[in-house]
Design a protein around this motif. Sequence first.
Motif: not given
Length: 184
Positions: A120-129
Amino acid sequence: MRSTQRSAKIARRERLAPAFRIPLAGSELQALGELCAIQGQCEHLLVHTLHYVLDLPIETARTMLASSSIHTNARVWIEVLRAKCRDRSILETAEEAFSLVESTTKGRNDFVHAIFATPIGNMWMLDVAPNGAKHRRSKENQAIAVRTRDIRKKRPVSDLVSVRNDAAKLSLLLSKIASEFLPD
């Protein structure tokens, strides 16, 4: 036939979802699995070529290459080949294989010791499953690999195939060397 279908259904049901969604396409997961399997082939071939070159029991060769670092093991391996192997062609192949080890190891580590996230832009995200949630697949090249020891190190998933192919090339070179020592 019905028992086979029932077994497959039970196996699917018992498969647990991880804490976070793995945002990789099926082909990317396959390449990651192949990379891990090829790494095992390379480690096996390093041990066996050392066993052949030094005419040692296989367990002794395994002990000599017992480091958890494939780079350290490859350094021992190439030094033994340089000292003991007199066949120029085999040595040239060994040098080529050794030159691949560092980049292959670094590349493998970038993916095997990583979390896969959505950029996400210069960042990142973990998606909860949540447990029991259907695991949806991403489109290719939508994820990044983030090293677990240093989250500033990120690598695009698009590099995974070239790292896998370098590992495959290394396994082919090591197999070629091993076959030179086998009796007809």
